[in-house]
Design a protein around this motif. Structure first.
Motif, PDB file in Angstrom:
ATOM      1  N   LYS A 334       1.018  -1.239   0.056  1.00 48.36           N
ATOM      2  CA  LYS A 334      -0.114  -0.216   0.074  1.00 48.36           C
ATOM      3  C   LYS A 334       0.859   1.407  -0.120  1.00 48.36           C
ATOM      4  CE  LYS A 334      -3.486  -0.314   2.728  1.00 48.36           C
ATOM      5  NZ  LYS A 334      -4.236  -0.303   3.936  1.00 48.36           N
ATOM      6  N   VAL A 335       0.643   2.144  -1.126  1.00 51.74           N
ATOM      7  CA  VAL A 335       1.251   3.399  -0.991  1.00 51.74           C
ATOM      8  C   VAL A 335       0.348   4.532  -0.664  1.00 51.74           C
ATOM      9  CG1 VAL A 335       3.110   2.412  -2.771  1.00 51.74           C
ATOM     10  CG2 VAL A 335       0.946   3.630  -3.448  1.00 51.74           C
ATOM     11  N   GLY A 336       0.948   5.835  -0.636  1.00 50.72           N
ATOM     12  CA  GLY A 336       0.137   6.960  -0.367  1.00 50.72           C
ATOM     13  C   GLY A 336      -0.199   7.189   1.192  1.00 50.72           C
ATOM     14  N   GLU A 337      -1.064   8.003   1.378  1.00 46.17           N
ATOM     15  CA  GLU A 337      -1.136   8.534   2.938  1.00 46.17           C
ATOM     16  C   GLU A 337      -2.161   7.313   3.355  1.00 46.17           C
ATOM     17  OE1 GLU A 337      -3.552  12.233   5.297  1.00 46.17           O
ATOM     18  OE2 GLU A 337      -3.200  12.144   3.073  1.00 46.17           O
ATOM     19  N   LEU A 338      -1.811   7.068   4.823  1.00 47.02           N
ATOM     20  CA  LEU A 338      -2.519   6.303   5.559  1.00 47.02           C
ATOM     21  C   LEU A 338      -3.451   7.064   6.575  1.00 47.02           C
ATOM     22  CD1 LEU A 338       0.454   3.659   6.089  1.00 47.02           C
ATOM     23  CD2 LEU A 338      -1.447   3.620   4.144  1.00 47.02           C
ATOM     24  N   ALA A 339      -4.607   6.844   6.745  1.00 46.24           N
ATOM     25  CA  ALA A 339      -5.496   7.473   7.264  1.00 46.24           C
ATOM     26  C   ALA A 339      -6.048   7.250   8.620  1.00 46.24           C
ATOM     27  CB  ALA A 339      -7.102   7.447   6.389  1.00 46.24           C
ATOM     28  N   ASN A 340      -5.513   6.056   9.150  1.00 45.80           N
ATOM     29  CA  ASN A 340      -5.942   5.611  10.550  1.00 45.80           C
ATOM     30  C   ASN A 340      -5.250   4.524  10.941  1.00 45.80           C
ATOM     31  OD1 ASN A 340      -7.509   3.134   9.505  1.00 45.80           O
ATOM     32  ND2 ASN A 340      -8.776   4.938   8.731  1.00 45.80           N
ATOM     33  N   PRO A 341      -5.276   4.018  12.113  1.00 45.01           N
ATOM     34  CA  PRO A 341      -4.648   2.798  12.613  1.00 45.01           C
ATOM     35  C   PRO A 341      -4.975   1.466  11.690  1.00 45.01           C
ATOM     36  CG  PRO A 341      -5.192   4.102  14.388  1.00 45.01           C
ATOM     37  CD  PRO A 341      -5.834   4.540  13.187  1.00 45.01           C
ATOM     38  N   ALA A 342      -6.111   1.371  11.426  1.00 44.93           N
ATOM     39  CA  ALA A 342      -6.750   0.159  10.496  1.00 44.93           C
ATOM     40  C   ALA A 342      -5.938   0.332   9.179  1.00 44.93           C
ATOM     41  CB  ALA A 342      -8.150   0.195  10.542  1.00 44.93           C
ATOM     42  N   ASP A 343      -5.585   1.218   8.608  1.00 44.41           N
ATOM     43  CA  ASP A 343      -4.931   1.593   7.343  1.00 44.41           C
ATOM     44  C   ASP A 343      -3.509   0.868   7.375  1.00 44.41           C
ATOM     45  OD1 ASP A 343      -5.422   2.165   4.743  1.00 44.41           O
ATOM     46  OD2 ASP A 343      -5.420   4.134   5.054  1.00 44.41           O
ATOM     47  N   ARG A 344      -2.648   1.606   8.619  1.00 45.29           N
ATOM     48  CA  ARG A 344      -1.231   1.175   8.822  1.00 45.29           C
ATOM     49  C   ARG A 344      -1.127  -0.206   9.133  1.00 45.29           C
ATOM     50  NH1 ARG A 344      -2.309   6.013  12.599  1.00 45.29           N
ATOM     51  NH2 ARG A 344      -2.327   7.755  11.189  1.00 45.29           N
ATOM     52  N   ASP A 345      -2.050  -0.925   9.942  1.00 48.36           N
ATOM     53  CA  ASP A 345      -1.657  -2.394  10.128  1.00 48.36           C
ATOM     54  C   ASP A 345      -1.988  -3.171   9.010  1.00 48.36           C
ATOM     55  OD1 ASP A 345      -4.340  -3.037  10.565  1.00 48.36           O
ATOM     56  OD2 ASP A 345      -4.587  -3.256  12.469  1.00 48.36           O
ATOM     57  N   HIS A 346      -2.276  -2.630   8.009  1.00 48.26           N
ATOM     58  CA  HIS A 346      -2.507  -3.473   6.741  1.00 48.26           C
ATOM     59  C   HIS A 346      -1.568  -2.841   5.694  1.00 48.26           C
ATOM     60  CE1 HIS A 346      -5.338  -5.843   8.514  1.00 48.26           C
ATOM     61  NE2 HIS A 346      -5.617  -6.649   7.456  1.00 48.26           N
ATOM     62  N   CYS A 347      -0.614  -2.355   6.254  1.00 46.42           N
ATOM     63  CA  CYS A 347       0.453  -1.867   5.155  1.00 46.42           C
ATOM     64  C   CYS A 347       1.788  -2.501   5.247  1.00 46.42           C
ATOM     65  CB  CYS A 347       0.450  -0.223   5.175  1.00 46.42           C
ATOM     66  SG  CYS A 347       1.647   0.579   4.145  1.00 46.42           S
ATOM     67  N   ILE A 348       2.324  -3.282   4.464  1.00 44.51           N
ATOM     68  CA  ILE A 348       3.809  -4.072   4.821  1.00 44.51           C
ATOM     69  C   ILE A 348       4.914  -2.874   4.672  1.00 44.51           C
ATOM     70  CG2 ILE A 348       4.157  -4.296   2.301  1.00 44.51           C
ATOM     71  CD1 ILE A 348       5.339  -7.011   3.393  1.00 44.51           C
ATOM     72  N   GLN A 349       4.666  -1.759   4.031  1.00 43.86           N
ATOM     73  CA  GLN A 349       5.624  -0.589   4.047  1.00 43.86           C
ATOM     74  C   GLN A 349       5.684  -0.068   5.364  1.00 43.86           C
ATOM     75  OE1 GLN A 349       3.254  -1.024   1.586  1.00 43.86           O
ATOM     76  NE2 GLN A 349       4.303  -0.760  -0.452  1.00 43.86           N
ATOM     77  N   TYR A 350       4.566   0.166   6.016  1.00 43.84           N
ATOM     78  CA  TYR A 350       4.528   0.866   7.666  1.00 43.84           C
ATOM     79  C   TYR A 350       5.013  -0.254   8.199  1.00 43.84           C
ATOM     80  CZ  TYR A 350       2.583   3.481  11.340  1.00 43.84           C
ATOM     81  OH  TYR A 350       2.633   4.406  12.497  1.00 43.84           O
ATOM     82  N   MET A 351       4.588  -1.285   8.361  1.00 42.86           N
ATOM     83  CA  MET A 351       5.151  -2.329   9.202  1.00 42.86           C
ATOM     84  C   MET A 351       6.485  -2.760   9.307  1.00 42.86           C
ATOM     85  SD  MET A 351       1.808  -4.754   9.304  1.00 42.86           S
ATOM     86  CE  MET A 351       1.447  -4.740   7.775  1.00 42.86           C
ATOM     87  N   VAL A 352       7.119  -2.429   8.026  1.00 41.32           N
ATOM     88  CA  VAL A 352       8.690  -2.584   7.915  1.00 41.32           C
ATOM     89  C   VAL A 352       9.271  -1.178   8.540  1.00 41.32           C
ATOM     90  CG1 VAL A 352      10.552  -2.769   6.369  1.00 41.32           C
ATOM     91  CG2 VAL A 352       8.600  -4.209   6.162  1.00 41.32           C
ATOM     92  N   ALA A 353       8.932  -0.104   8.104  1.00 42.69           N
ATOM     93  CA  ALA A 353       9.446   1.038   8.509  1.00 42.69           C
ATOM     94  C   ALA A 353       9.731   1.200  10.016  1.00 42.69           C
ATOM     95  CB  ALA A 353       8.619   2.309   7.810  1.00 42.69           C
ATOM     96  N   VAL A 354       8.674   1.071  10.625  1.00 49.29           N
ATOM     97  CA  VAL A 354       8.670   1.199  12.041  1.00 49.29           C
ATOM     98  C   VAL A 354       9.627   0.306  12.867  1.00 49.29           C
ATOM     99  CG1 VAL A 354       7.235   0.836  14.586  1.00 49.29           C
ATOM    100  CG2 VAL A 354       6.069   2.087  12.117  1.00 49.29           C
ATOM    101  N   PRO A 355       9.933  -1.073  12.636  1.00 46.46           N
ATOM    102  CA  PRO A 355      10.868  -1.520  13.276  1.00 46.46           C
ATOM    103  C   PRO A 355      12.325  -1.136  12.792  1.00 46.46           C
ATOM    104  CG  PRO A 355       9.685  -3.147  11.961  1.00 46.46           C
ATOM    105  CD  PRO A 355       8.874  -1.836  11.867  1.00 46.46           C
ATOM    106  N   LEU A 356      12.314  -0.735  11.493  1.00 43.30           N
ATOM    107  CA  LEU A 356      13.815  -0.250  11.057  1.00 43.30           C
ATOM    108  C   LEU A 356      14.193   1.108  11.734  1.00 43.30           C
ATOM    109  CD1 LEU A 356      13.632  -0.499   7.157  1.00 43.30           C
ATOM    110  CD2 LEU A 356      15.210  -1.987   8.687  1.00 43.30           C
ATOM    111  N   ILE A 357      13.288   1.943  12.166  1.00 46.42           N
ATOM    112  CA  ILE A 357      13.504   3.054  12.913  1.00 46.42           C
ATOM    113  C   ILE A 357      13.525   2.987  14.261  1.00 46.42           C
ATOM    114  CG2 ILE A 357      12.484   5.465  13.397  1.00 46.42           C
ATOM    115  CD1 ILE A 357      11.124   5.264  10.408  1.00 46.42           C
ATOM    116  N   PHE A 358      12.520   2.233  14.804  1.00 48.94           N
ATOM    117  CA  PHE A 358      12.660   2.186  16.309  1.00 48.94           C
ATOM    118  C   PHE A 358      12.947   0.851  16.980  1.00 48.94           C
ATOM    119  CE2 PHE A 358       9.104   5.033  14.815  1.00 48.94           C
ATOM    120  CZ  PHE A 358       9.451   6.344  15.421  1.00 48.94           C
ATOM    121  N   GLY A 359      13.135  -0.163  16.222  1.00 48.10           N
ATOM    122  CA  GLY A 359      13.512  -1.391  16.764  1.00 48.10           C
ATOM    123  C   GLY A 359      12.366  -2.129  17.598  1.00 48.10           C
TER     124      GLY A 359
END
Length: 484
Positions: A334-359
């Motif tokens: 999923k690309v583009g703006e993510l509107a809410n938590p339900a959007d984010r927890d179904h976006c593989i890019q978001y779920m990879v970015a967070v652990p890369l940044i925050f561990g």
């Protein structure tokens, strides 16, 4: 309809699949020790997920009776982590919504995917209600062992139906399988006979199916977190109707033009490649480490392994390649703006970015307070998602059912990280010995979210021993989680 186009009023025999589901729910005897043990861990994990969800107002605002004051004491089902006691249909919604809210309970992946422990909403509600009703009538309550067996059967019905029937490809949401499984096991718990169970299941198919609109961009939203609760409560409602003697519909699946297969599956026949047994519970996927859509679990694990390398040089990254399976690509790329938590927890890019940044990747990381960190979207824009044919093939192989992902970082100076590949998540059967201790720690932490240390200690002691748990009266087990 005959050759002259005149409708034939004579009722046909029941569709074979309806009969198989009802026969299994009504008659099959659970003898697998592995299935019972796994069901114990599943019950623990599912209840923990439900309690953790109570931290979030978006979930708790939906809970309680349908209208203020409509509680059902003393016979109602008690809702874990709350003071609510409700009639079984509404109780099933409450528990089902709590279980599914954070996308942290177990998973089954095949032609269709889903979360078989979503059925605990119906099972918990009916078992608690029946137990309290029985006691009021001088009868014995149900045992927790009975609930574990109902969970095994619900898992099996949902999971085997998912093996070859792909509902998402015709736009239907997997919660229809929750409604079907919940209607069958709820009817059995209510004391329905074979015919009544089959009638209930026929109604569950006639209900059709919810659209997946709420799971996908551009409409992703919080309904995906309560849809399973809605489905499990509907299963209870249909089972209660069947118990009154409400008629069933023999060709609910196969009726020409009007049946489920013609209306919902574009004429494709529903099939099951194996008989119902205990296969699904024995092989279920526990979502242990991360509250993330399961197709991304191994991607998150891979990203965590790269955290120390990249955390101080995020600006030096030119490109990130995520390699995944076809199913992961189809539903969470999923690309583009993510509107809410339900959007984010179904976006593989978001779920990879967070652990890369925050561990880390925890439920709070989907909230606005974390998502506003500009580094997350900056990394997402550098990501490319590719599909590996081997990952896709082994995802569907019955002897593997891998959920592989790989992550590799490419830097602006031409260097690159190691390609980190993880084929089986920690919740997979192949990693049970590694995963169960982590699952137990997850359960301990989730209990402490809402329950007192004394309650937590007692629950942990009971759940630690298979025989002790199985032999406990279910209403007494339910009492341990109640705050009333």
């Amino acid at each position: 309809m005959n050759n002259m186009g005149i409708l034939e009023a004579k009722r046909p025999d029941f569709d074979a699949l309806l009969t198989k589901i009802a026969t299994y729910a009504s008659e099959y005897e659970i003898t697998s020790d592995l299935a019972m043990q796994t069901a114990r861990y599943c019950l623990m994990d599912t209840l923990g997920c439900a309690l953790l969800a109570l931290k979030y107002p978006a979930c708790t605002k939906l809970l309680g009776p349908s209208v203020e004051g409509a509680e059902f004491r003393p016979l109602g089902a008690k809702i874990p982590g709350t003071s609510y006691q409700l009639e079984p249909i509404r109780a099933a919604f409450n528990v089902g919504a709590m279980v599914r809210w954070l996308d942290f309970n177990d998973t089954w992946l095949a032609a269709e995917w889903g979360h078989p422990s979503d059925n605990l909403g119906a099972i918990w509600a009916v078992a608690d209600y029946i137990s309290r009703k029985n006691i009021s009538e001088g009868k014995a309550p149900l045992k927790v062992g009975c609930v574990l067996k109902a969970m095994i059967k619900a898992h099996e019905i949902q999971g085997v139906l998912a093996l070859e029937n792909c509902f998402n490809k015709v736009g239907l949401d997997h919660v229809l399988l929750v409604r079907i499984a919940s209607s069958a096991v709820a009817a059995k718990l209510l004391g329905c006979d074979f015919e009544e169970i089959r009638n209930s299941v026929s109604h569950a198919f006639i209900d059709g199916g919810a659209l997946r609109t709420y799971r996908h961009a551009p409409n992703t939203g919080s309904r995906k977190s309560w849809a399973a609760g809605d489905a499990s409560s509907r299963g209870v409602d249909l089972a209660l109707k069947a118990k009154t003697g409400e008629m069933g519909y023999p060709s609910a699946l196969s009726a020409s033009f009007w049946g489920y297969e013609d209306v919902k599956m574009k004429g494709q026949k529903l099939t099951i490649p194996q008989e119902f047994g205990t296969y699904v519970m024995e092989n279920v996927l526990f979502k242990i480490s991360f509250p993330a859509e399961f197709h991304a679990q191994t991607a998150v694990e891979a990203a965590l392994k790269l955290h120390n390398e990249v955390k101080d040089q995020l600006d030096s990254i030119e490109k990130i390649i995520i390699t995944t399976q076809e199913s992961g690509h189809r539903i969470i790329n999923k690309v583009g703006e993510l509107a809410n938590p339900a959007d984010r927890d179904h976006c593989i890019q978001y779920m990879v970015a967070v652990p890369l940044i925050f561990g880390r990747l925890v439920a709070d990381d989907y909230e606005d307070s974390v998502a506003k960190d500009k580094r997350i979207d900056a990394l997402r824009e550098k990501m490319v998602v590719e599909v590996d044919e081997r990952y896709t093939k082994e995802y569907l192989q019955s002897d593997k059912r891998s959920i592989a992902n790989a992550v590799q970082i490419f830097y602006k100076d031409g260097s690159k990280s190691q390609k980190i590949e993880v084929e089986y998540p920690i919740g997979h059967k192949r990693r049970r010995d590694e995963g169960i201790p982590v699952l137990i720690e997850k359960f301990k932490g989730n209990l402490a979210v809402k329950l007192s240390p004394k309650q937590c200690a007692k629950i942990l002691s009971i759940c630690h021993d298979q025989n002790t748990l199985e032999s406990m009266n279910f209403n007494e087990f339910s009492d341990l989680f109640w705050l009333g």
